[in-house]
Write a protein that holds these residues in place. Structure first.
Motif, PDB file in Angstrom:
ATOM      1  N   ASN A  75     -16.766  -3.541  12.010  1.00  0.00           N
ATOM      2  CA  ASN A  75     -16.501  -4.956  12.268  1.00  0.00           C
ATOM      3  C   ASN A  75     -15.993  -5.167  13.694  1.00  0.00           C
ATOM      4  O   ASN A  75     -16.431  -6.076  14.398  1.00  0.00           O
ATOM      5  CB  ASN A  75     -15.496  -5.494  11.248  1.00  0.00           C
ATOM      6  N   TRP A  82     -18.879  -4.821  16.191  1.00  0.00           N
ATOM      7  CA  TRP A  82     -19.789  -5.962  16.182  1.00  0.00           C
ATOM      8  C   TRP A  82     -19.135  -7.216  16.733  1.00  0.00           C
ATOM      9  O   TRP A  82     -19.787  -8.047  17.361  1.00  0.00           O
ATOM     10  CB  TRP A  82     -20.360  -6.198  14.782  1.00  0.00           C
ATOM     11  N   LEU A  83     -17.843  -7.384  16.518  1.00  0.00           N
ATOM     12  CA  LEU A  83     -17.140  -8.520  17.122  1.00  0.00           C
ATOM     13  C   LEU A  83     -17.148  -8.407  18.643  1.00  0.00           C
ATOM     14  O   LEU A  83     -17.306  -9.404  19.352  1.00  0.00           O
ATOM     15  CB  LEU A  83     -15.706  -8.618  16.604  1.00  0.00           C
ATOM     16  N   ILE A 142     -19.476  -6.936  20.437  1.00  0.00           N
ATOM     17  CA  ILE A 142     -20.838  -7.282  20.850  1.00  0.00           C
ATOM     18  C   ILE A 142     -21.023  -8.788  20.824  1.00  0.00           C
ATOM     19  O   ILE A 142     -21.542  -9.381  21.778  1.00  0.00           O
ATOM     20  CB  ILE A 142     -21.869  -6.577  19.947  1.00  0.00           C
ATOM     21  N   ARG A 143     -20.602  -9.426  19.744  1.00  0.00           N
ATOM     22  CA  ARG A 143     -20.716 -10.884  19.630  1.00  0.00           C
ATOM     23  C   ARG A 143     -20.009 -11.579  20.777  1.00  0.00           C
ATOM     24  O   ARG A 143     -20.557 -12.472  21.425  1.00  0.00           O
ATOM     25  CB  ARG A 143     -20.126 -11.345  18.300  1.00  0.00           C
ATOM     26  N   ASN A 144     -18.792 -11.142  21.066  1.00  0.00           N
ATOM     27  CA  ASN A 144     -17.999 -11.781  22.107  1.00  0.00           C
ATOM     28  C   ASN A 144     -18.640 -11.616  23.485  1.00  0.00           C
ATOM     29  O   ASN A 144     -18.663 -12.558  24.288  1.00  0.00           O
ATOM     30  CB  ASN A 144     -16.572 -11.252  22.105  1.00  0.00           C
ATOM     31  N   LEU A 193     -21.821 -11.247  24.103  1.00  0.00           N
ATOM     32  CA  LEU A 193     -23.017 -12.096  24.142  1.00  0.00           C
ATOM     33  C   LEU A 193     -22.646 -13.560  24.355  1.00  0.00           C
ATOM     34  O   LEU A 193     -23.307 -14.266  25.122  1.00  0.00           O
ATOM     35  CB  LEU A 193     -23.830 -11.929  22.858  1.00  0.00           C
ATOM     36  N   ILE A 194     -21.601 -14.003  23.695  1.00  0.00           N
ATOM     37  CA  ILE A 194     -21.140 -15.385  23.883  1.00  0.00           C
ATOM     38  C   ILE A 194     -20.719 -15.599  25.330  1.00  0.00           C
ATOM     39  O   ILE A 194     -21.094 -16.595  25.957  1.00  0.00           O
ATOM     40  CB  ILE A 194     -19.996 -15.722  22.903  1.00  0.00           C
ATOM     41  N   VAL A 214     -24.903 -21.000  16.614  1.00  0.00           N
ATOM     42  CA  VAL A 214     -24.494 -19.846  15.804  1.00  0.00           C
ATOM     43  C   VAL A 214     -23.556 -20.197  14.650  1.00  0.00           C
ATOM     44  O   VAL A 214     -23.087 -19.308  13.941  1.00  0.00           O
ATOM     45  CB  VAL A 214     -23.863 -18.730  16.680  1.00  0.00           C
TER      46      VAL A 214
END
Length: 82
Positions: free
Chosen positions: A36, A39-40, A42-44, A46-47, A65
């Protein structure tokens, strides 16, 4: 050792089995937390890239999203904390 079924009743097992199942469940939770966190991150990133490189607004990113503008803004402001 078998992996425990979370829907199963454990009242027919002895102490040794229950302790082994508990150890497995704790390790699985640790693994999930690690995944988790990755992936957080990676998400951050990308944002932040959408915002900084493509000049996309927090509102537009959030709408695309399914996140609130406030949450997107909070992620963007967290520079260097990864």
């Amino acid at each position: 050792m078998n992996i425990p079924d979370p829907k199963e009743s454990y009242d027919i097992y002895d102490e040794k089995d229950l302790l082994e199942y508990l150890e497995v469940s704790i390790q699985e939770l640790k693994d999930i937390e690690k995944i988790n966190k990755e992936w957080l991150g990676i998400r951050n990133r990308l944002i932040k890239q959408l915002y900084e490189s493509l000049s996309m607004s927090p509102t537009v990113i959030g709408n695309k999203v399914g996140m609130s503008r406030q949450m997107i803004h909070r992620i963007i402001k967290e520079r260097g904390k990864e």
